[in-house]
Write a protein that holds these residues in place. Structure first.
Motif, mmCIF file in Angstrom:
data_model
loop_
_atom_site.group_PDB
_atom_site.id
_atom_site.type_symbol
_atom_site.label_atom_id
_atom_site.label_comp_id
_atom_site.label_asym_id
_atom_site.label_seq_id
_atom_site.Cartn_x
_atom_site.Cartn_y
_atom_site.Cartn_z
ATOM 1 N N GLU A 186 45.045 54.109 -4.781
ATOM 2 C CA GLU A 186 45.919 52.942 -4.679
ATOM 3 C C GLU A 186 47.200 53.204 -5.462
ATOM 4 O OE1 GLU A 186 43.108 50.394 -6.365
ATOM 5 O OE2 GLU A 186 41.886 50.255 -4.555
ATOM 6 N N THR A 187 48.328 52.844 -4.841
ATOM 7 C CA THR A 187 49.626 53.115 -5.464
ATOM 8 C C THR A 187 50.489 51.876 -5.645
ATOM 9 O OG1 THR A 187 50.779 53.499 -3.362
ATOM 10 C CG2 THR A 187 49.638 55.398 -4.356
ATOM 11 N N ASN A 188 50.291 50.862 -4.823
ATOM 12 C CA ASN A 188 51.177 49.687 -4.775
ATOM 13 C C ASN A 188 52.617 50.063 -4.425
ATOM 14 O OD1 ASN A 188 49.427 47.519 -5.168
ATOM 15 N ND2 ASN A 188 49.467 47.727 -7.389
ATOM 16 N N LEU A 189 52.787 51.180 -3.727
ATOM 17 C CA LEU A 189 54.124 51.613 -3.310
ATOM 18 C C LEU A 189 54.531 51.017 -1.964
ATOM 19 C CD1 LEU A 189 53.914 55.402 -4.263
ATOM 20 C CD2 LEU A 189 55.201 53.623 -5.452
ATOM 21 N N GLY A 190 53.614 50.349 -1.319
ATOM 22 C CA GLY A 190 53.904 49.819 0.000
ATOM 23 C C GLY A 190 54.908 48.690 -0.015
ATOM 24 N N ARG A 191 55.547 48.502 1.115
ATOM 25 C CA ARG A 191 56.389 47.321 1.340
ATOM 26 C C ARG A 191 55.678 46.529 2.432
ATOM 27 N NH1 ARG A 191 60.765 48.462 -1.749
ATOM 28 N NH2 ARG A 191 61.407 50.647 -1.929
ATOM 29 N N GLY A 192 55.026 45.453 2.023
ATOM 30 C CA GLY A 192 54.075 44.822 2.916
ATOM 31 C C GLY A 192 52.863 45.725 3.038
ATOM 32 N N ARG A 193 52.425 45.979 4.274
ATOM 33 C CA ARG A 193 51.244 46.807 4.486
ATOM 34 C C ARG A 193 51.592 48.126 5.181
ATOM 35 N NH1 ARG A 193 45.741 44.043 6.074
ATOM 36 N NH2 ARG A 193 45.117 45.906 4.904
ATOM 37 N N VAL A 194 52.847 48.562 5.033
ATOM 38 C CA VAL A 194 53.254 49.828 5.640
ATOM 39 C C VAL A 194 53.394 50.892 4.566
ATOM 40 C CG1 VAL A 194 54.467 48.604 7.483
ATOM 41 C CG2 VAL A 194 55.742 49.402 5.471
ATOM 42 N N LEU A 195 53.321 52.154 4.998
ATOM 43 C CA LEU A 195 53.639 53.271 4.112
ATOM 44 C C LEU A 195 55.163 53.352 4.015
ATOM 45 C CD1 LEU A 195 51.066 55.883 5.487
ATOM 46 C CD2 LEU A 195 50.898 54.566 3.362
ATOM 47 N N SER A 196 55.680 53.221 2.828
ATOM 48 C CA SER A 196 57.114 53.017 2.636
ATOM 49 C C SER A 196 57.843 54.309 2.279
ATOM 50 C CB SER A 196 57.323 51.996 1.511
ATOM 51 O OG SER A 196 56.974 52.583 0.258
ATOM 52 N N ASP A 197 59.154 54.175 2.094
ATOM 53 C CA ASP A 197 59.966 55.293 1.626
ATOM 54 C C ASP A 197 59.511 55.749 0.249
ATOM 55 O OD1 ASP A 197 60.840 52.778 0.636
ATOM 56 O OD2 ASP A 197 62.786 53.619 0.093
ATOM 57 N N ARG A 198 58.952 54.830 -0.531
ATOM 58 C CA ARG A 198 58.449 55.207 -1.852
ATOM 59 C C ARG A 198 57.217 56.108 -1.716
ATOM 60 N NH1 ARG A 198 58.560 49.498 -5.145
ATOM 61 N NH2 ARG A 198 57.002 48.947 -3.563
#
Length: 626
Positions: free
Chosen positions: A23-35
């Motif tokens: 788990e990273t909490n890097l998502g924006r919503g429930r997508v894999l983000s630029d982070r």
């Protein structure tokens, strides 16, 4: 050996080091983000051979935490991660948390094999019927298909500690009377077969499998897992044996109180009895230990997830013969599933998880003479960053040794690994040519400088009429206590008070720890050590004075007050060790000079190192404009 390539399903991983799903909490919503993309790309750049992305829910009935990826929405993110991570192999992590998830976000009943309340949330799930089971299997197939369309090298299926597939496999949670109960491995086999269809033979299928739930009365045992792993060998390309479950949460990702490599014996057992490649998992953070595992045939690959959060360049540095930044296994910044929604990071490498917001500085401008005052973690990190960027740095420390409060913190019971971080920082500044002046009291700050002068003992909210009261820093620094019972005053509730009480008990001291909270060490819930810490204290015969405030200190005894009833009582004590908050050390009057670490506000190692890094980068930017 860990730096050597390995072939899986016809694809070549550039090293045998796996960066596992977490788990990273890097998502924006429930997508894999630029982070996410930047985070994984940094590990690939540092030599990771296989990167398994954060486990994505294969069905919308599963929403285990607020930023948990949903596989149906992850296609574009996976494509970007694959493009950014070459030549590393990228595998999509796929799973479903079942009864170990959360109903807080989708407001729906949790799915489970049987109506067995989760031991952590106490929530009663619904028992899945044929329609839900069919939807789950279809969800895995569709998620795998989308991953293939996104260009991944394969997928890893989660049947580990926090998974619905484990719940079906375990007698602890599967009490069904149908075919999925008489054969508890049936659903797992169905999922693996249906996922193989879109993958074909040219992509990797990995399996994370709970092989010891530490509950032999009904849970999965190593002996059962050995048989299952042998039977599943033809379906998967690698297997990651893991231990623990909802019944043993602290065992799934223990902190620095558990020795690294705790799954050696379990993995060796599975390896010897399985026909598929295995991955050693279990706090493997030392490249030498990882190499031994491969050389001894314990596994074919090694998962070093926390080690690569601590140092993304672990493989590159190992290949070059350099020591990577050590992972101290504190769990303070990399364990992020709590109600604060923190972003994954590391106490020793605060850039981890913040790659898009904190890019490396390009160039240093004109090299400058810079003085760093204070050789604790903030000062060491500031000096290291400045020297890396070409500045001529002098580091002045009033003590006769570098490391500051980290060296003392490492003396606290069970926290010796912290000294490795202080040692690495010291080795780095010496390697980079920083001029070090020990035993030096700075009285004037000419030119460019950073102050990292540390902290002093803070106020005590109790009356000292007589007796001995010792600040924790003085105690750890060698203060000799008189013989007799000792009270540990712990108004903070973190690892310090608990660790000091453990240390005293190990020395044969009759010890009482006093806390205003109803549970000792309440802040340790954030690192997953709360239950274990209280168990260790009780095994050590430490008396727990809970929901109590220390009010008075006298020769031979103290007076504590119940926070609810205000009733007062005496506790025998020849000395009190104060483990309270500290205050900034204001030993140098230098207006306008940047400060870092405890002399700004005494906090944790992470904030000290982050402050030191930021102060150094600010000076570099300032120098670039000169």
């Amino acid at each position: 050996m860990i730096t050597e390539p390995i072939e899986l399903a016809g694809r070549t991983a550039p090293s045998r080091v796996l960066f596992g799903p977490h788990e990273t909490n890097l998502g924006r919503g429930r997508v894999l983000s630029d982070r996410h993309v930047a985070y994984y790309a940094r590990r690939a750049e540092g030599g990771a051979g296989i990167i398994v992305t954060e486990t994505a829910s294969v069905h919308d009935s599963d929403w285990p935490y607020e930023r948990a990826p949903l596989a149906a929405l992850c296609g574009p993110g996976l494509s970007s991660i694959v493009d950014a991570c070459r030549p590393a192999l990228v595998l999509a992590g796929l799973g479903h948390a079942g009864s170990q998830g959360s109903s807080a976000y989708n407001q729906s009943a949790l799915w489970a094999p049987s109506r067995v309340p989760d031991v952590a949330s106490r929530e009663l799930p619904m028992e899945m019927e044929d329609a839900e089971i069919s939807a789950l299997v279809a969800g895995f197939r569709e998620a795998a298909g989308l991953a293939v369309e996104s260009g991944v090298d394969g997928v890893e299926i989660d049947a580990g500690q926090y998974s619905l597939l484990r719940q079906f496999t375990s007698g602890l949670t599967n009490q069904r009377g149908d075919v999925y109960g008489t054969d508890r491995t049936r659903l797992l086999r169905e999922v693996l077969r249906t996922v193989r269809e879109p993958l074909g033979e040219g992509r990797v299928l990995g399996l994370r499998l709970s092989c010891d739930e530490l509950a032999p009365w009904a849970g999965i045992t190593p002996e059962q897992a050995t048989v299952l792993a042998r039977d599943l060998a033809e379906l998967v390309d690698y297997l990651v044996p893991v231990r623990g479950s909802a019944m043993s949460a602290s065992a799934t990702r223990p902190d620095l109180h558990t020795e690294p490599g705790f799954n050696f014996d379990l993995c060796r057992l599975i390896t010897r009895n399985s026909r598929t490649r295995t991955v050693l998992q279990g706090s493997v953070v030392d490249p030498a230990q990882a190499r031994r595992a491969l050389e001894d045939g314990v596994a074919a690959l090694v998962e070093m997830t926390r080690a690569q959060i601590a140092d993304p360049d672990l493989v590159v540095k190992t290949r070059a013969g350099r020591a990577p930044r050590p992972c101290v296994l504190s769990n303070q910044k990399c364990r992020v599933r709590d109600n604060r929604n923190p972003i994954v990071s590391c106490i020793g490498e605060p850039r981890s998880g913040h790659e898009t917001e904190d890019p490396p500085l390009d160039g240093a401008g004109s090299p400058r003479e810079v003085l760093v005052v204070g050789g604790g973690p903030a000062g060491l990190e500031a000096a290291r960053v400045l020297a890396l960027r070409g500045h001529r740095v002098e580091l002045a420390e009033r003590a006769d040794r570098l490391g500051g409060m980290v060296r003392l913190a490492a003396l606290v019971g069970g926290r010796g690994r912290l000294a490795r971080l202080a040692g690495w920082l010291e080795d780095e500044v010496r390697r980079l040519g920083v001029r070090i002046a020990l035993g030096t009291e700075v009285t004037d700050v000419p030119g460019a400088a950073i102050l990292a002068t540390g902290s002093v003992a803070g106020p005590r909210k109790y009356a000292v009429h007589s007796g001995t009261v010792v600040d924790v820093a003085d105690f750890l620094g060698g203060f000799e206590l008189p013989p007799g019972p000792v009270v540990v005053a712990d108004p903070v509730g973190d690892a310090v008070g608990v660790g000091v009480a453990e240390l005293l008990a190990s020395q044969g001291k009759q010890t009482t720890i006093v806390s205003q909270d109803q549970v000792i060490g309440t802040q340790l819930a954030l690192t997953g050590d709360l239950a274990d810490a209280n168990a260790r204290l009780q095994r050590a015969a430490v008396a727990l004075a809970k929901r109590s405030l220390l009010r008075e200190v006298h020769a031979g005894h103290v007076v504590v007050e119940d926070v609810f009833t205000t009733e007062r009582r005496r506790l025998e004590a020849v000395a009190v060790i104060h483990c309270g908050h500290r205050l900034p050390a204001e030993t140098l009057d230098a207006p306008g000079v940047p400060r870092a670490g405890d002399c700004v506000a005494p906090r944790t190692i992470h904030e000290a190192i982050l402050d030191g890094r930021r102060a150094a980068l600010a000076l570099c930017r300032e120098g670039a404009h000169l």
